[in-house]
Design a protein around this motif. Structure first.
Motif, mmCIF file in Angstrom:
data_model
loop_
_atom_site.group_PDB
_atom_site.id
_atom_site.type_symbol
_atom_site.label_atom_id
_atom_site.label_comp_id
_atom_site.label_asym_id
_atom_site.label_seq_id
_atom_site.Cartn_x
_atom_site.Cartn_y
_atom_site.Cartn_z
ATOM 1 N N ALA A 91 23.889 10.153 -47.740
ATOM 2 C CA ALA A 91 24.485 9.958 -49.058
ATOM 3 C C ALA A 91 25.290 11.163 -49.526
ATOM 4 C CB ALA A 91 23.399 9.633 -50.085
ATOM 5 N N GLN A 92 24.871 12.399 -49.147
ATOM 6 C CA GLN A 92 25.513 13.580 -49.709
ATOM 7 C C GLN A 92 26.080 14.563 -48.691
ATOM 8 O OE1 GLN A 92 23.671 15.489 -53.054
ATOM 9 N NE2 GLN A 92 22.446 13.686 -53.545
ATOM 10 N N VAL A 93 25.842 14.324 -47.402
ATOM 11 C CA VAL A 93 26.379 15.218 -46.377
ATOM 12 C C VAL A 93 27.049 14.386 -45.286
ATOM 13 C CG1 VAL A 93 24.649 17.015 -46.838
ATOM 14 C CG2 VAL A 93 24.230 15.341 -45.023
ATOM 15 N N ALA A 94 27.891 15.028 -44.481
ATOM 16 C CA ALA A 94 28.613 14.312 -43.425
ATOM 17 C C ALA A 94 27.735 14.028 -42.209
ATOM 18 C CB ALA A 94 29.841 15.116 -42.992
ATOM 19 N N ALA A 95 26.732 14.849 -41.957
ATOM 20 C CA ALA A 95 25.834 14.622 -40.818
ATOM 21 C C ALA A 95 25.043 13.336 -41.053
ATOM 22 C CB ALA A 95 24.899 15.805 -40.650
ATOM 23 N N PRO A 96 24.776 12.581 -39.983
ATOM 24 C CA PRO A 96 24.054 11.317 -40.160
ATOM 25 C C PRO A 96 22.538 11.481 -40.179
ATOM 26 C CG PRO A 96 24.675 11.564 -37.879
ATOM 27 C CD PRO A 96 25.264 12.748 -38.621
ATOM 28 N N LEU A 97 21.893 10.471 -40.748
ATOM 29 C CA LEU A 97 20.450 10.328 -40.648
ATOM 30 C C LEU A 97 20.160 9.657 -39.308
ATOM 31 C CD1 LEU A 97 19.641 8.610 -44.103
ATOM 32 C CD2 LEU A 97 19.971 11.039 -43.672
ATOM 33 N N ILE A 98 18.960 9.810 -38.793
ATOM 34 C CA ILE A 98 18.516 9.059 -37.622
ATOM 35 C C ILE A 98 17.568 7.986 -38.130
ATOM 36 C CG2 ILE A 98 17.290 9.120 -35.420
ATOM 37 C CD1 ILE A 98 18.186 12.042 -35.125
ATOM 38 N N LYS A 99 17.994 6.732 -37.967
ATOM 39 C CA LYS A 99 17.260 5.594 -38.508
ATOM 40 C C LYS A 99 15.815 5.526 -38.017
ATOM 41 C CE LYS A 99 17.370 0.569 -38.748
ATOM 42 N NZ LYS A 99 18.062 -0.645 -38.306
ATOM 43 N N GLU A 100 15.581 5.863 -36.765
ATOM 44 C CA GLU A 100 14.258 5.727 -36.163
ATOM 45 C C GLU A 100 13.256 6.781 -36.647
ATOM 46 O OE1 GLU A 100 17.242 3.662 -33.766
ATOM 47 O OE2 GLU A 100 17.166 5.705 -34.519
ATOM 48 N N ASN A 138 18.963 15.749 -50.725
ATOM 49 C CA ASN A 138 18.563 14.347 -50.781
ATOM 50 C C ASN A 138 17.490 14.137 -49.728
ATOM 51 O OD1 ASN A 138 18.749 11.884 -52.003
ATOM 52 N ND2 ASN A 138 20.648 11.257 -51.033
ATOM 53 N N ALA A 139 16.484 13.324 -50.030
ATOM 54 C CA ALA A 139 15.395 13.090 -49.088
ATOM 55 C C ALA A 139 15.079 11.601 -49.012
ATOM 56 C CB ALA A 139 14.163 13.875 -49.506
ATOM 57 N N TRP A 140 14.783 11.155 -47.795
ATOM 58 C CA TRP A 140 14.479 9.753 -47.527
ATOM 59 C C TRP A 140 13.173 9.675 -46.743
ATOM 60 C CZ3 TRP A 140 18.103 6.528 -49.597
ATOM 61 C CH2 TRP A 140 19.369 7.064 -49.840
ATOM 62 N N ILE A 141 12.432 8.595 -46.952
ATOM 63 C CA ILE A 141 11.200 8.380 -46.207
ATOM 64 C C ILE A 141 11.049 6.894 -45.941
ATOM 65 C CG2 ILE A 141 9.666 8.168 -48.205
ATOM 66 C CD1 ILE A 141 7.764 10.079 -46.574
ATOM 67 N N ASP A 142 10.482 6.538 -44.802
ATOM 68 C CA ASP A 142 10.236 5.140 -44.460
ATOM 69 C C ASP A 142 8.855 4.773 -45.004
ATOM 70 O OD1 ASP A 142 9.629 2.676 -43.345
ATOM 71 O OD2 ASP A 142 10.311 3.220 -41.336
ATOM 72 N N PRO A 143 8.795 3.970 -46.066
ATOM 73 C CA PRO A 143 7.505 3.657 -46.684
ATOM 74 C C PRO A 143 6.598 2.810 -45.802
ATOM 75 C CG PRO A 143 9.235 2.360 -47.703
ATOM 76 C CD PRO A 143 9.900 3.316 -46.752
ATOM 77 N N SER A 144 7.138 2.215 -44.746
ATOM 78 C CA SER A 144 6.301 1.403 -43.861
ATOM 79 C C SER A 144 5.436 2.260 -42.938
ATOM 80 C CB SER A 144 7.165 0.447 -43.029
ATOM 81 O OG SER A 144 7.906 1.157 -42.057
ATOM 82 N N VAL A 145 5.748 3.542 -42.813
ATOM 83 C CA VAL A 145 4.951 4.446 -41.977
ATOM 84 C C VAL A 145 3.873 5.063 -42.861
ATOM 85 C CG1 VAL A 145 4.984 6.463 -40.470
ATOM 86 C CG2 VAL A 145 6.964 4.921 -40.519
#
Length: 187
Positions: free
Chosen positions: A116-125, A152-159
């Motif tokens: 959302a805020q940087v050019a580097a990608p997240l790793i979906k897995e 910015n921080a993201w977390i997978d709530p299913s884990v």
């Protein structure tokens, strides 16, 4: 005043200094993504530590011999992706080849998703992703130490109980184990 050598206890064994890092491993092994448009790269990293909580700040060592070093230095941005044990083979694979020669996303079956805020990608897995900007480079030339701020921080709530990898050296890893909860004044 010179130090005198203390007697070595008979129950102790000398540890080679090159192995000290395995005792002080600072946190989980992560996958650092950087971007040099249009190419993104993944680097396995195990030398990072928290410096501050709000806003979150992280120190990390990225060797100047790594392809990611130049990308991080040029862009001033990255994503720290936190994998779980099910990605152990990909984590080791990413650490054993250079992004200057290999598209690590393709080779290791990892999915780049836009941050959302940087050019580097997240790793979906990965279980969690921390979008970061470099805020201090004063120690880069001497120690390859970058100071990052998480924006910015993201977390997978299913884990529910992620088993993160912790590097012990020479291809050995520990998995984060059982959690215990004790009284604490920290929130």
């Amino acid at each position: 005043m010179p130090r005198t050598r203390a007697a070595t206890p008979s129950t102790r064994k000398i540890l080679p200094l090159a192995k000290v890092y395995a005792l002080l491993e600072p946190g989980p092994v992560v996958l650092l993504t950087t971007a040099d448009q249009p190419h993104a790269n993944i680097m396995t990293l195990s030398w990072q530590t928290m410096l501050e909580f709000e806003p979150p700040q992280i120190a990390c060592v990225v060797s100047n011999g790594n392809h990611s070093f130049q990308q991080l230095q040029a862009s001033g941005e990255c994503v720290i992706n936190i994998p779980t044990a099910d990605l152990a083979e990909q984590v080791v694979g990413c650490g054993n080849c250079s992004g200057a020669k290999v598209d690590k996303f393709a080779r290791f079956g990892l999915t780049a998703i836009p941050a959302a805020q940087v050019a580097a990608p997240l790793i979906k897995e990965c279980y969690a992703n921390l979008e970061c900007r470099v805020i201090d480079t004063r120690l880069v030339s001497d120690y390859c130490l970058f100071i990052l701020q998480v924006v910015n921080a993201w977390i997978d709530p299913s884990v529910q109980q992620p088993q993160t990898l912790h590097h012990c050296g020479n291809g050995e890893f520990m998995l984060a184990g059982e959690r215990i909860k004790l009284k604490s004044k920290m929130k």
